[in-house]
Scaffold this active site. Sequence first.
Site, PDB file in Angstrom:
ATOM      1  N   ASP A 259       0.846  -1.188   0.000  1.00  0.00           N
ATOM      2  CA  ASP A 259       0.000   0.000   0.000  1.00  0.00           C
ATOM      3  C   ASP A 259       0.887   1.245   0.000  1.00  0.00           C
ATOM      4  OD1 ASP A 259      -3.087   0.581   0.558  1.00  0.00           O
ATOM      5  OD2 ASP A 259      -1.906   2.132   1.542  1.00  0.00           O
ATOM      6  N   ILE A 260       0.568   2.206  -0.878  1.00  0.00           N
ATOM      7  CA  ILE A 260       1.338   3.449  -0.936  1.00  0.00           C
ATOM      8  C   ILE A 260       0.973   4.317   0.266  1.00  0.00           C
ATOM      9  CG2 ILE A 260       1.832   5.510  -2.304  1.00  0.00           C
ATOM     10  CD1 ILE A 260       1.029   3.927  -4.793  1.00  0.00           C
ATOM     11  N   ASN A 267      -2.468  12.941  -3.618  1.00  0.00           N
ATOM     12  CA  ASN A 267      -3.503  13.461  -4.516  1.00  0.00           C
ATOM     13  C   ASN A 267      -3.930  14.876  -4.135  1.00  0.00           C
ATOM     14  OD1 ASN A 267      -3.852  11.384  -6.408  1.00  0.00           O
ATOM     15  ND2 ASN A 267      -5.174  10.226  -5.038  1.00  0.00           N
ATOM     16  N   HIS A 272      -4.454  14.854  -8.865  1.00  0.00           N
ATOM     17  CA  HIS A 272      -4.745  13.467  -9.228  1.00  0.00           C
ATOM     18  C   HIS A 272      -3.919  12.990 -10.411  1.00  0.00           C
ATOM     19  CE1 HIS A 272      -8.120  12.616  -6.500  1.00  0.00           C
ATOM     20  NE2 HIS A 272      -8.403  13.909  -6.601  1.00  0.00           N
ATOM     21  N   ASP A 276      -1.959   9.607 -10.345  1.00  0.00           N
ATOM     22  CA  ASP A 276      -2.062   8.541 -11.339  1.00  0.00           C
ATOM     23  C   ASP A 276      -0.685   8.131 -11.849  1.00  0.00           C
ATOM     24  OD1 ASP A 276      -4.787   8.602 -11.086  1.00  0.00           O
ATOM     25  OD2 ASP A 276      -5.155   9.719 -12.944  1.00  0.00           O
ATOM     26  N   GLU A 302      -4.672   2.500  -4.194  1.00  0.00           N
ATOM     27  CA  GLU A 302      -3.210   2.434  -4.118  1.00  0.00           C
ATOM     28  C   GLU A 302      -2.724   1.094  -3.567  1.00  0.00           C
ATOM     29  OE1 GLU A 302      -4.684   4.402  -0.289  1.00  0.00           O
ATOM     30  OE2 GLU A 302      -5.280   4.163  -2.377  1.00  0.00           O
TER      31      GLU A 302
END
Length: 401
Positions: A259-260, A267, A272, A276, A302
């Site tokens: 998980d980031i 974001n 965003h 992305d 994420e």
Amino acid sequence: MDSSYILSTINPVTGFLLALTFFLIWKNHPGKKYILNWSLAFAAGSIGYAFEFFNFFIANFRFANGVNIFLPVSMLLMARGICLRYAGRSPDRLLLSAITFCGMIGCWLSFGDHNALIRGSIVSAGAVVTMIAAMTAILRAPERDRIDLSIFMVLLALTILLPVRPLVSFLIEGAPHIDAIEVTSFWAVSLKVGGLFAWIAFALLFLLRIASDLLSELNAQSVTDALSGMLNRRGFFDTAGSVVRDATPKLPVSVFLLDIDHFKKVNDTYGHQVGDQVIRNVAEALHTNAPESAIIGRLGGEEFAIVLPNTNRKAALAFAEALRMNLERLSHAGIPDDHPVTVSIGLAQGTGNALDELLHDADMALYKAKSGGRNKIEVNGGEAFRDQSTRMPGRLVRALQ
């Protein structure tokens, strides 16, 4: 009206309709250049056979000129399309050289020796070279199915029939004179009938090939995440499920949830589009660092998952730590280098467990990594939470973001 008029339109009209069909398919899929080549192949053949029809009105439109010029071009384009489909490229120099060289010799011979057998054999030799190039592309393709083998068999039959037809015609009718070939002769009729059947066979097989390709692409899209280009949740579960179940104590499987960290902040702070791009960069790094046997997917947002077959806990930890460090050093456009994007990783190991169970354990480990400060790795961690059925996987991590 003489029936000859009607019969002389069968091949040109059929070729035109097939050319139009493949052209319309190509218009909807312009990236598939091999379809355009097949469309042009049918168009060239249609023009060649149309010389017979125009000859009824204009004497200079001799049938022999049309088929000796445009049919070799049609075969070249047909072979070129096959090469593009199966090899990704076409040996254009070889194809053009064969058709041009044999065509020029055929034209040169026609000025001195008007024997159609010699000229037809020379022109056929150039077409045979193009068919052999197409068959070679199919044989060298990494994967082949029944459609491909059927196309190969039609090419092989055509490769044999092209030089045999002039010889059979010679045995039946003798050596025909170029300027005196009757449209009802075996020489002309065999050329028209053989070409029509070849067109129909190729058209049906090419349409099956295109339909199968498009269906495969649709299936791939249904299991592929559009943003990252890797497996989506459905694709990951479909692919990884059997691999995880087949694990044994001697050949365990390791499952990672990655998980980031603080992705929502990325974001909100940088936009965003930058977020992305971070997703794409992480996905690319996962593919670059993971072994070929790894199954990698983006489960949503994420969160990513990795399955490493035949990997024990010690090897899995070493891989996870190297991956974590590489991702921490990764640069992202739009994010300052002094604000690195890090990840937290939860690891679980299985010896025949269900995928859901291992992902649950990895999720509990990921929760510990998140609550313990992030940018770290935790192993298993599910034992303390296994009985707490109210705490569902995924909710634990998202609560800390």
